[in-house]
Design a protein around this motif. Structure first.
Motif, mmCIF file in Angstrom:
data_model
loop_
_atom_site.group_PDB
_atom_site.id
_atom_site.type_symbol
_atom_site.label_atom_id
_atom_site.label_comp_id
_atom_site.label_asym_id
_atom_site.label_seq_id
_atom_site.Cartn_x
_atom_site.Cartn_y
_atom_site.Cartn_z
ATOM 1 N N PRO A 1 35.888 50.072 52.954
ATOM 2 C CA PRO A 1 34.596 49.473 52.611
ATOM 3 C C PRO A 1 34.802 48.121 51.925
ATOM 4 C CG PRO A 1 34.753 51.717 51.790
ATOM 5 C CD PRO A 1 36.106 51.336 52.277
ATOM 6 N N LEU A 2 33.953 47.165 52.232
ATOM 7 C CA LEU A 2 34.072 45.824 51.667
ATOM 8 C C LEU A 2 33.022 45.582 50.593
ATOM 9 C CD1 LEU A 2 34.667 43.786 54.925
ATOM 10 C CD2 LEU A 2 36.365 44.597 53.286
ATOM 11 N N ARG A 3 33.456 44.942 49.529
ATOM 12 C CA ARG A 3 32.568 44.563 48.428
ATOM 13 C C ARG A 3 32.011 43.157 48.660
ATOM 14 N NH1 ARG A 3 29.689 46.337 44.297
ATOM 15 N NH2 ARG A 3 29.444 44.762 42.717
ATOM 16 N N ASP A 4 32.889 42.259 49.146
ATOM 17 C CA ASP A 4 32.474 40.878 49.394
ATOM 18 C C ASP A 4 33.426 40.272 50.422
ATOM 19 O OD1 ASP A 4 30.979 38.572 49.147
ATOM 20 O OD2 ASP A 4 31.524 38.168 47.070
ATOM 21 N N ILE A 5 32.998 39.173 51.028
ATOM 22 C CA ILE A 5 33.781 38.522 52.072
ATOM 23 C C ILE A 5 33.496 37.030 52.038
ATOM 24 C CG2 ILE A 5 32.017 38.962 53.805
ATOM 25 C CD1 ILE A 5 34.302 39.368 55.819
ATOM 26 N N ALA A 6 34.520 36.217 52.331
ATOM 27 C CA ALA A 6 34.342 34.765 52.386
ATOM 28 C C ALA A 6 35.095 34.221 53.594
ATOM 29 C CB ALA A 6 34.859 34.116 51.102
ATOM 30 N N LEU B 1 38.462 32.406 44.196
ATOM 31 C CA LEU B 1 38.018 32.546 42.811
ATOM 32 C C LEU B 1 37.134 33.783 42.715
ATOM 33 C CD1 LEU B 1 37.997 31.228 39.968
ATOM 34 C CD2 LEU B 1 35.887 30.070 40.686
ATOM 35 N N LEU B 2 37.501 34.688 41.788
ATOM 36 C CA LEU B 2 36.822 35.977 41.648
ATOM 37 C C LEU B 2 36.222 36.150 40.266
ATOM 38 C CD1 LEU B 2 39.741 38.063 43.161
ATOM 39 C CD2 LEU B 2 37.612 37.503 44.323
ATOM 40 N N LEU B 3 35.114 36.883 40.190
ATOM 41 C CA LEU B 3 34.520 37.316 38.933
ATOM 42 C C LEU B 3 34.935 38.767 38.722
ATOM 43 C CD1 LEU B 3 32.556 36.878 36.548
ATOM 44 C CD2 LEU B 3 30.756 37.794 38.040
ATOM 45 N N THR B 4 35.626 39.052 37.605
ATOM 46 C CA THR B 4 36.102 40.410 37.346
ATOM 47 C C THR B 4 35.020 41.262 36.696
ATOM 48 O OG1 THR B 4 36.920 40.079 35.092
ATOM 49 C CG2 THR B 4 38.408 39.463 36.903
ATOM 50 N N ILE B 5 35.290 42.559 36.602
ATOM 51 C CA ILE B 5 34.338 43.473 35.965
ATOM 52 C C ILE B 5 34.193 43.191 34.476
ATOM 53 C CG2 ILE B 5 34.692 45.298 37.651
ATOM 54 C CD1 ILE B 5 36.447 46.729 35.521
ATOM 55 N N PRO C 1 39.712 44.938 38.340
ATOM 56 C CA PRO C 1 39.010 44.788 39.612
ATOM 57 C C PRO C 1 37.962 43.671 39.546
ATOM 58 C CG PRO C 1 39.048 47.076 38.928
ATOM 59 C CD PRO C 1 39.527 46.268 37.765
ATOM 60 N N ALA C 2 37.529 43.233 40.712
ATOM 61 C CA ALA C 2 36.559 42.134 40.789
ATOM 62 C C ALA C 2 35.214 42.614 41.308
ATOM 63 C CB ALA C 2 37.113 41.041 41.683
ATOM 64 N N ARG C 3 34.177 41.907 40.914
ATOM 65 C CA ARG C 3 32.816 42.195 41.363
ATOM 66 C C ARG C 3 32.390 41.304 42.531
ATOM 67 N NH1 ARG C 3 31.556 46.680 39.311
ATOM 68 N NH2 ARG C 3 31.364 46.897 37.080
ATOM 69 N N LEU C 4 32.919 40.051 42.552
ATOM 70 C CA LEU C 4 32.336 39.056 43.433
ATOM 71 C C LEU C 4 33.332 37.946 43.743
ATOM 72 C CD1 LEU C 4 29.552 38.051 44.603
ATOM 73 C CD2 LEU C 4 29.199 36.952 42.403
ATOM 74 N N VAL C 5 33.286 37.436 44.984
ATOM 75 C CA VAL C 5 33.998 36.215 45.354
ATOM 76 C C VAL C 5 33.049 35.062 45.045
ATOM 77 C CG1 VAL C 5 34.975 34.863 47.240
ATOM 78 C CG2 VAL C 5 35.330 37.341 47.191
ATOM 79 N N LEU C 6 33.469 34.169 44.140
ATOM 80 C CA LEU C 6 32.607 33.045 43.742
ATOM 81 C C LEU C 6 32.831 31.813 44.605
ATOM 82 C CD1 LEU C 6 32.812 33.297 39.863
ATOM 83 C CD2 LEU C 6 30.971 34.053 41.357
ATOM 84 N N ALA C 7 34.090 31.569 44.986
ATOM 85 C CA ALA C 7 34.430 30.403 45.804
ATOM 86 C C ALA C 7 35.735 30.699 46.523
ATOM 87 C CB ALA C 7 34.576 29.159 44.934
#
Length: 78
Positions: A2-7, A64-68, A51-57
């Protein structure tokens, strides 16, 4: 996986933030980051701690990731 985010980035590459099977504060987060081609060939992978919540860039060589915890981390291809 399962994927949380993709860029999608240049040179036919994609960063995939895969969801962890563990819960963090009752929510899922991305426990692994993969760099792959758009054809599905894996280039690199790293397990994330924290772990990360989101790919920001993202570029074709960095992500670049935003962590929990609210921190920013940058992952670069070697």
């Amino acid at each position: 996986m399962p994927l949380r985010d993709i860029a999608f980035v240049e040179r036919g590459r994609v960063w995939l933030l895969a969801t962890s099977s563990r819960l963090f504060a009752g929510r899922r987060a991305g426990g692994r980051l993969l760099l792959a081609t758009t054809e599905g060939r894996e280039i690199a992978r790293i397990d994330l701690d924290p772990p990360a919540r989101l790919v920001l860039a993202a570029t074709d060589t960095s992500c670049l990731l935003l962590t929990i915890r609210g921190d920013l981390i940058e992952v670069r291809e070697r």
